[in-house]
Design an enzyme around this catalytic site. Structure first.
Site, PDB file in Angstrom:
ATOM      1  CE  LYS A 208     -30.895  18.552  -4.502  1.00 16.98           C
ATOM      2  NZ  LYS A 208     -29.446  18.622  -4.320  1.00 16.98           N
TER       3      LYS A 208
ATOM      4  CD  GLU B 183     -37.698  16.793  -7.336  1.00 20.06           C
ATOM      5  OE1 GLU B 183     -37.784  17.983  -7.687  1.00 20.06           O
ATOM      6  OE2 GLU B 183     -37.417  16.444  -6.182  1.00 20.06           O
TER       7      GLU B 183
ATOM      8  NE  ARG C 110     -25.286  24.605   1.400  1.00 25.60           N
ATOM      9  CZ  ARG C 110     -26.037  25.498   0.769  1.00 25.60           C
ATOM     10  NH1 ARG C 110     -26.222  26.681   1.318  1.00 25.60           N
ATOM     11  NH2 ARG C 110     -26.605  25.232  -0.394  1.00 25.60           N
TER      12      ARG C 110
ATOM     13  CG  HIS D  51     -31.905  25.306 -12.468  1.00 26.16           C
ATOM     14  ND1 HIS D  51     -33.253  25.322 -12.696  1.00 26.16           N
ATOM     15  CD2 HIS D  51     -31.347  24.734 -13.563  1.00 26.16           C
ATOM     16  CE1 HIS D  51     -33.507  24.772 -13.867  1.00 26.16           C
ATOM     17  NE2 HIS D  51     -32.371  24.409 -14.417  1.00 26.16           N
TER      18      HIS D  51
END
Length: 668
Positions: free
Chosen positions: A116, A200, A291, A235
Site C-alpha cells: 500500500k 491515514e 485480483r 472494515h
C-alpha cells in the site's frame, strides 16, 4: 486456450471459477486441505489433490504444495481466486518457473500495488489524489505515533501488504495507539507475512467506491464501471452495489479515468480493482487489488460479462474481448454476503448447516457449501453470496429484500437478519450509504434477538408435535396401507376427554412446558398461555400460524419450521429463532455457566494472554486475545476486579464455551 486449470483456492470462488472453466471446455483440478476433503469445490472439479492439514498456513498458503498439485494434475495454468495467495508475487513467480500460466497480473505489478505504501507513492507521482497519511519505511512505534499526531486523530492503521480488513484498526486517541499497533502488526503478519503498517486520516462518513479495470498484454486497458462497497463491518464489506448511487456524472468519469490511469502506470494485465474513498471534498486513492474481487458478480450483472472468462482469455494471451465504447451499463445490482456469524456483534460462528434454503426467482447464488456441511474455524465463514439485478436501483432493492426473506439457514447463526434489516432500512433505500452506516443505524440493524413469546413457543411445540405424529403414523402404517384408514390418524383423539399433547422446550435458558389441545383441523394452547389458535399448512414446510386468543392483544404470527436434532428453528419475519427440544425422560440438568468465569465466544487459537493469576484489572481491560476465522477478538474485563486463575496460554486451541480464566469482581 488452456487444457487444465488448477484452482488454487477453496469455497465459493473455487466453485465459481470451475463453472466458467467448464463452460469454456477447460478441465479443472481442485486442491483441498484435510478439513475440506468433502467440500463442494472438490466435487465441482474434474480432479482434486490434497495439500495439507486444515490450517491455511499448512495448506492453501503453501506454494510448494500448490505447484506440486498442478504438476500432478498436468495443469498448464493456475487461477488463485481471491484471498490466500492471489496477490502473492512469489506464488506468481513459482508458477512461471514451473511452466504454469498464472491467471493474474505479473509479479512486478503485484509488488507495485501489493504494498500500500509503494502504491500510494506511485499514485502520487501519477497525480492521483491521496488520503492524508504516512507511508514511510520507518516502522518504529515512535515514527507511527509522530505521524498520527501530525495527521490528527482519529487515524486508521492499515496493513501495508494486504486488505480485507486484516491488520486494520481505528485509533481514536494517542493512549490507544500502542496496543492497536501491536495487534494490527500481529494480525497483518499472520495474514500476509508482512507486519508493516501505514497511517491515514480516518474519514468516518466517507464512501468506499471502487472501479473494476481490465488490461491485456497488447496495451489495452478498460474500466467496467464502479461499485459502492460502503456498508462494512470490521472494515469488511457485507453489502455491495453497482453502479454507485448518487454519483454526479463528472465524478463517475473522473473516478474511471483515475482507475484506468493507475492501471496504465504499471502496465497492468488482467482483472484489477482500484479503490477510492470519497467525501464531500473529493475522492482519494486507497489501494489497488491485483485480483478478482469478492463482489465481482455485481459488475457482471450490470455488464452481462463473465469476468472469469475475461481473466482466462487475457491470461492465454488474447486481447480484451471488447473496447471501452462497446461496454454498456444496464440496470442496477446488489450483492449480500451471507456469513455464519452473530448478527448483533459480527462474531464468526461455527457449526453444521442442518438446513439450507437459498433464494430462487432469478437471484444468483454463489455458494461453496451444501446442506450438511460444516463451517469450521479455519477459514472465512461465508456461506453464500446473493446477487440480484433490476432495471433500476428500486427494482433491484425490492428483489434483494425478497431474496433475503427466502434465505433460510438452520443449525448455526447467520447474519441474515442483519442483511434483511439493512436492505429494508429507509436510509439504505435512499442511497445514504457511507462507511459509518452500520454504526449510525446500529439501534435498528443490530438488535438483540427477541425472546420467545407464547406464540413462538406454541409454534415450536406444534412443529414438534407434527413431527412426532408423522413418525407415529409411519410406524403404524409400516410405509404402506390405506392412507384414509382411521387407524392411521395421529390426531390424538380420545373417547372420553380432550386430546392433550405436552411438549417440553427450552428457550432463552429456561425450560418451558407447552400443552396443546387438538381442535378440529387445528390446535389450541392450554399452557403456558391458553387460547392461542394454531394451524398448519400442507407439506413438511407448510407455514405454521398462531392467532391470539379472542379479545386479547397481539397479532397473528406465521413461521416455517425446521427440526434438526434436539432443536426446532422457526423462520420468522424478523429472523430465525432456535428453540431446544427437551426429552421428557431426561433428568433436568443445570446449564448455567459457573459464575465468575469468562469463556471463549467461539472456537479459535489464543494469541495473547495479557494478565496473570492474581492481577487486578479495571473494567474494559484486555485479558485474552482469541484468533478465529482470520480475525482477532479481545476478551475484556466485565468489571473492576481480580483475575483468580488463567487456564490457557498463547498458542492453545480452545473450543467455544471453554473457560479461559476465572474472574472475581470487586466488591460494590
Amino acid at each position: 486456450m488452456f487444457e487444465t486449470l488448477l484452482i488454487a483456492n477453496r469455497g465459493e470462488i473455487a466453485c465459481r471459477i470451475a463453472r466458467t472453466a467448464r463452460a469454456m471446455g477447460i478441465r479443472t483440478a481442485a486442491v483441498y486441505s484435510e478439513a475440506d476433503a468433502g467440500a463442494l469445490h472438490v466435487a465441482e472439479c474434474d480432479d482434486a489433490f490434497p495439500i495439507g492439514p486444515a490450517p491455511a498456513a499448512e495448506s492453501y498458503l503453501r506454494i510448494d504444495a500448490l505447484v506440486a498439485a498442478a504438476r500432478a494434475a498436468g495443469a498448464d495454468a493456475a487461477h488463485p481466486g481471491y484471498g490466500f495467495l492471489s496477490e502473492n508475487a512469489a506464488f506468481a513467480r513459482a508458477c512461471a518457473e514451473a511452466g504454469l500460466v498464472f491467471v493474474g497480473p505479473s509479479p512486478d505489478a503485484i509488488e507495485a500495488m501489493g504494498s500500500k505504501a509503494g502504491a500510494k507513492a506511485l499514485m502520487a507521482r501519477a497525480g492521483v489524489p491521496l488520503t492524508p497519511g504516512y507511508h514511510g519505511e520507518d516502522q518504529s512505534e515512535e515514527a507511527l505515533a509522530a505521524a498520527a499526531d501530525g495527521i490528527g486523530y482519529p487515524v486508521l492503521l492499515k496493513a501495508s501488504a494486504g486488505g480485507g480488513g486484516r491488520g486494520m484498526r481505528i485509533v481514536e486517541s494517542p493512549d490507544r495507539l500502542g496496543g492497536a499497533i501491536e495487534s494490527a502488526r500481529r494480525e497483518a503478519t499472520r495474514a500476509f507475512g508482512d507486519g508493516r503498517l501505514l497511517v491515514e486520516k480516518y474519514l468516518a462518513r466517507a464512501r468506499h467506491v471502487e472501479v473494476q479495470v481490465f488490461g491485456d498484454a497488447h496495451g489495452n486497458v478498460v474500466h467496467l464501471f464502479e461499485r459502492d462497497c460502503s456498508v462494512q463491518r470490521r472494515h469488511q464489506k457485507v453489502l455491495e452495489e453497482a453502479p454507485a448511487p448518487g454519483l454526479a456524472p463528472e465524478v463517475r468519469a473522473a473516478l474511471a479515468g483515475a482507475a484506468v490511469a493507475a492501471a496504465r502506470a504499471i502496465g497492468y494485465v488482467g482483472a484489477g480493482t482500484v479503490e477510492f474513498i470519497l467525501d464531500g471534498s473529493g475522492f482519494y486513492f486507497m489501494e489497488m487489488n491485483t485480483r478478482l474481487q469478492v463482489e465481482h458478480p455485481v459488475t457482471e450483472a450490470i455488464t452481462g460479462l463473465d469476468l472469469v472468462e475475461w481473466q482466462l482469455r487475457v491470461a492465454a494471451g488474447e486481447p480484451l474481448p471488447l473496447r471501452q465504447e462497446e461496454i454498456a451499463l444496464s440496470g442496477h445490482a446488489f450483492e449480500a454476503r451471507l456469513y455464519a456469524e452473530d448478527p448483533a456483534r459480527f462474531r464468526p460462528r461455527t457449526g453444521r448447516i442442518a438446513r439450507l434454503r437459498l433464494p430462487g426467482g432469478g437471484a444468483r447464488v454463489d455458494a461453496g457449501v451444501r446442506e450438511g456441511d460444516a463451517v469450521t474455524p479455519y477459514y472465512d465463514p461465508m456461506i453464500a453470496k446473493i446477487v440480484v439485478r433490476g432495471r433500476d436501483r428500486a427494482a433491484a432493492l425490492a428483489r434483494l429484500r425478497a431474496a433475503l426473506r427466502e434465505t433460510r439457514v438452520a443449525g448455526l447463526v447467520t447474519n441474515q437478519p442483519f442483511l434483511a434489516r439493512a436492505a429494508a432500512h429507509p436510509a439504505f433505500a435512499a442511497g445514504e450509504v457511507h462507511t459509518g452506516f452500520i454504526e449510525e443505524h446500529a439501534a435498528d440493524l443490530l438488535r438483540e434477538p427477541a425472546p420467545a413469546g407464547p406464540a413462538e413457543l406454541a409454534l415450536a411445540a406444534l412443529a414438534v408435535l407434527r413431527e412426532r405424529q408423522g413418525a407415529a403414523a409411519a410406524a403404524r402404517d409400516g410405509g404402506g396401507g390405506d392412507p384414509a384408514s382411521p387407524w392411521r390418524a395421529a390426531s390424538g383423539w380420545r373417547l372420553n376427554g380432550p386430546a392433550l399433547h405436552r411438549v417440553e422446550l427450552e428457550a432463552d435458558g429456561e425450560r418451558r412446558r407447552v400443552v396443546l389441545e387438538a381442535r378440529g383441523d387445528g390446535w389450541e394452547t392450554v399452557a403456558p398461555e391458553p387460547g392461542w389458535r394454531l394451524s398448519a399448512g400442507a407439506g413438511p414446510e407448510g407455514a405454521l400460524r398462531a392467532a391470539p386468543p379472542e379479545g386479547a392483544e397481539g397479532r397473528p404470527v406465521a413461521a416455517v419450521a425446521a427440526l434438526h436434532g434436539p432443536t426446532v428453528t422457526l423462520f420468522l419475519p424478523d429472523g430465525p429463532m432456535a428453540i431446544g427440544i427437551v426429552d421428557p425422560l431426561e433428568a433436568a440438568e443445570g446449564r448455567d455457566d459457573p459464575a465468575g468465569r469468562l469463556s471463549a465466544p467461539m472456537p479459535g487459537r489464543i494469541v495473547r494472554v495479557h494478565v496473570a493469576a492474581g492481577a487486578a484489572v479495571a473494567r474494559g481491560a484486555p485479558l485474552v486475545v482469541l484468533e478465529a476465522m482470520k480475525m482477532e477478538h479481545t476478551i475484556a474485563a466485565p468489571a473492576d476486579g481480580r483475575v483468580a486463575a488463567v487456564h490457557y496460554a498463547a498458542g492453545d486451541l480452545v473450543e467455544e464455551g471453554a473457560d479461559l480464566l476465572d474472574f472475581e469482581a470487586a466488591d460494590g
